[in-house]
Design a protein around this motif. Structure first.
Motif, mmCIF file in Angstrom:
data_model
loop_
_atom_site.group_PDB
_atom_site.id
_atom_site.type_symbol
_atom_site.label_atom_id
_atom_site.label_comp_id
_atom_site.label_asym_id
_atom_site.label_seq_id
_atom_site.Cartn_x
_atom_site.Cartn_y
_atom_site.Cartn_z
ATOM 1 N N VAL A 72 0.828 -1.204 0.000
ATOM 2 C CA VAL A 72 0.000 0.000 0.000
ATOM 3 C C VAL A 72 0.864 1.256 0.000
ATOM 4 O O VAL A 72 0.549 2.251 -0.660
ATOM 5 N N THR A 73 1.966 1.222 0.737
ATOM 6 C CA THR A 73 2.809 2.423 0.867
ATOM 7 C C THR A 73 3.872 2.529 -0.223
ATOM 8 O O THR A 73 4.462 3.604 -0.375
ATOM 9 N N TYR A 74 4.118 1.462 -0.979
ATOM 10 C CA TYR A 74 5.213 1.467 -1.955
ATOM 11 C C TYR A 74 5.083 2.567 -3.015
ATOM 12 O O TYR A 74 6.039 3.330 -3.228
ATOM 13 N N PRO A 75 3.929 2.694 -3.707
ATOM 14 C CA PRO A 75 3.861 3.748 -4.737
ATOM 15 C C PRO A 75 4.067 5.142 -4.156
ATOM 16 O O PRO A 75 4.789 5.966 -4.734
ATOM 17 N N GLY A 76 3.425 5.419 -3.014
ATOM 18 C CA GLY A 76 3.588 6.726 -2.406
ATOM 19 C C GLY A 76 5.006 6.986 -1.939
ATOM 20 O O GLY A 76 5.544 8.085 -2.128
ATOM 21 N N ALA A 77 5.624 5.944 -1.316
ATOM 22 C CA ALA A 77 7.001 6.118 -0.849
ATOM 23 C C ALA A 77 7.952 6.328 -2.022
ATOM 24 O O ALA A 77 8.858 7.176 -1.954
ATOM 25 N N ARG A 78 7.754 5.571 -3.096
ATOM 26 C CA ARG A 78 8.620 5.744 -4.259
ATOM 27 C C ARG A 78 8.437 7.131 -4.874
ATOM 28 O O ARG A 78 9.420 7.772 -5.284
ATOM 29 N N ALA A 79 7.181 7.588 -4.920
ATOM 30 C CA ALA A 79 6.936 8.928 -5.463
ATOM 31 C C ALA A 79 7.594 9.993 -4.605
ATOM 32 O O ALA A 79 8.163 10.968 -5.124
ATOM 33 N N ARG A 80 7.547 9.823 -3.267
ATOM 34 C CA ARG A 80 8.175 10.804 -2.391
ATOM 35 C C ARG A 80 9.688 10.787 -2.541
ATOM 36 O O ARG A 80 10.339 11.841 -2.516
ATOM 37 N N ILE A 81 10.268 9.595 -2.686
ATOM 38 C CA ILE A 81 11.722 9.506 -2.870
ATOM 39 C C ILE A 81 12.121 10.204 -4.168
ATOM 40 O O ILE A 81 13.107 10.944 -4.221
ATOM 41 N N THR A 82 11.354 9.960 -5.236
ATOM 42 C CA THR A 82 11.633 10.630 -6.505
ATOM 43 C C THR A 82 11.514 12.144 -6.369
ATOM 44 O O THR A 82 12.330 12.905 -6.914
ATOM 45 N N ALA A 83 10.481 12.590 -5.632
ATOM 46 C CA ALA A 83 10.287 14.027 -5.434
ATOM 47 C C ALA A 83 11.439 14.644 -4.638
ATOM 48 O O ALA A 83 11.894 15.750 -4.946
ATOM 49 N N VAL A 84 11.913 13.917 -3.631
ATOM 50 C CA VAL A 84 13.032 14.431 -2.822
ATOM 51 C C VAL A 84 14.302 14.507 -3.661
ATOM 52 O O VAL A 84 15.065 15.478 -3.573
ATOM 53 N N ARG A 85 14.548 13.485 -4.477
ATOM 54 C CA ARG A 85 15.729 13.518 -5.356
ATOM 55 C C ARG A 85 15.655 14.688 -6.328
ATOM 56 O O ARG A 85 16.663 15.361 -6.586
#
Length: 371
Positions: A225-238
């Protein structure tokens, strides 16, 4: 660790309640909010301290009864999320029928729990006396409904995973696998209840293995459940970090051009201190600096040709362009008319924004090295 989990759940519930208050007629959002609220409320009752406090006030086994009813509501609202997401009258009628089913199951296990002495009902799943029909019905009935609701939710999750693209599809497949494993664990526990109700014995290592499967499946569902959101946040932080770095690397070029052509400096959209760190503020300042550098290069381009030079400065390498910028920047505005028409400078071969920024950074880096 328990406190951190409870704090995270409480924060998620608070955020969903806020979203629900802004969209009170959003049925899928309402289902997710109530699902999280039920799960968060049931979590303290599973802890020894929370269970003992409730049992002290209301009698032994009350915390377990309330926890199981809340778990039934959790999986019901999870199933409703998918039903309402289908956005059809048939799905809404199905959700209402499912509400009747979960209500009947909750009433049935409550009657079974209240029909036995509190002392008998005080044990856990592994220690409870399943030869007592009410105890066996309590665990078996709740387990079978959990199996049914989790299996339906897992089927819907897999259906959406087939229609989605990565990374959402990856997260949905993990969530579907977690829901399927949870349904399987509930089914196996129902078989254990039947065996123990008939007087049989289930080895403790076998029950421990199923309990471990349940824990792993819950973790897999949470990760999915958290994977897409976490990946999107990591991409946004990068992206945030890269644009902050590029913004600073463009400073030498921007300072040179803004001193020569002050009119290129755009008015900031915000003067607030925290806007320097917010993602929106960083991206806005990054794009503004690119525009300012481009405008400055256009304004200064007529002054960069050497005397008697009859060539375009379009293809000057970054190091040569940096030298001419530093050498001729002071002549800007000293003549009534520009000596020649403006020409594009530092234009990349690739027609995309990233290549354009790389070209500007190359000129800016050359300026910094030649300082």
């Amino acid at each position: 660790m328990t406190g951190l989990i409870l704090l995270g759940l409480a924060a998620a519930v608070a955020w969903k309640l806020y979203q629900w208050s802004r969209a009170p007629h959003d049925a899928p959002l309402r289902s997710v909010t109530l699902c999280l609220l039920s799960a968060t409320t049931s979590y303290p009752l599973a802890m020894p301290g929370g269970a003992s406090g409730v049992d002290t006030v209301a009698g032994h086994g009350t915390a377990k009864l309330i926890q199981n009813v809340l778990l039934l509501l959790t999986v019901y609202f999870l199933m409703c999320f998918y039903l309402y997401s289908a956005d059809g009258q048939a799905a809404r009628r199905r959700a209402r029928r499912e509400a009747v089913v979960v209500a009947l199951v909750a009433v049935a296990i409550t009657v079974a729990a209240l029909s036995v002495p509190h002392e008998v009902f005080a044990g856990s799943f592994s220690t409870a006396d399943m030869t007592i029909s009410q105890i066996a019905f309590f665990y078996g009935g709740a387990g079978l409904y959990l199996m049914y609701a989790l299996a339906v939710a897992g089927w819907w999750t897999g259906r959406y995973a087939r229609m989605s693209r990565r990374p959402h599809a990856t997260g949905l497949w993990m969530a579907a696998a977690g829901l399927g494993a949870m349904a399987l664990a509930c089914a196996v526990r129902a078989v254990f209840v039947a065996i123990r109700w008939g007087g049989g014995i289930v080895p403790q290592p076998v029950m421990a293995s199923v309990a471990f499967l349940l824990v792993v499946s819950i973790l897999l569902f949470v990760v999915g459940v958290t994977y897409p959101g976490a990946r999107a946040r990591i991409t946004a932080v990068r992206l945030w970090l890269r644009r902050r770095r590029d913004y600073r690397r463009l400073t030498p070029l921007w300072q040179l051009l803004s001193e020569a052509c002050p009119e290129i400096v755009l008015r900031p959209a915000s003067q607030r201190l925290w806007d320097r760190w917010r993602a929106r503020g960083v991206h806005r300042r990054y794009h503004r600096r690119i525009v300012e550098c481009r405008d400055g290069l256009v304004d200064i381009s007529p002054y960069l040709a050497d005397a008697g030079e009859d060539i375009e400065v379009l293809d000057l390498p970054p190091a040569v362009l940096a030298q001419r910028l530093r050498r001729n920047v002071h002549t800007v505005g000293k003549r009534a008319l520009a000596p020649r028409s403006a020409v594009p400078l530092a234009v990349p071969k690739e027609a995309d924004r990233e290549a354009d920024v790389r070209q500007l950074i190359a000129v800016s880096d050359a300026l910094r090295l030649s300082a």
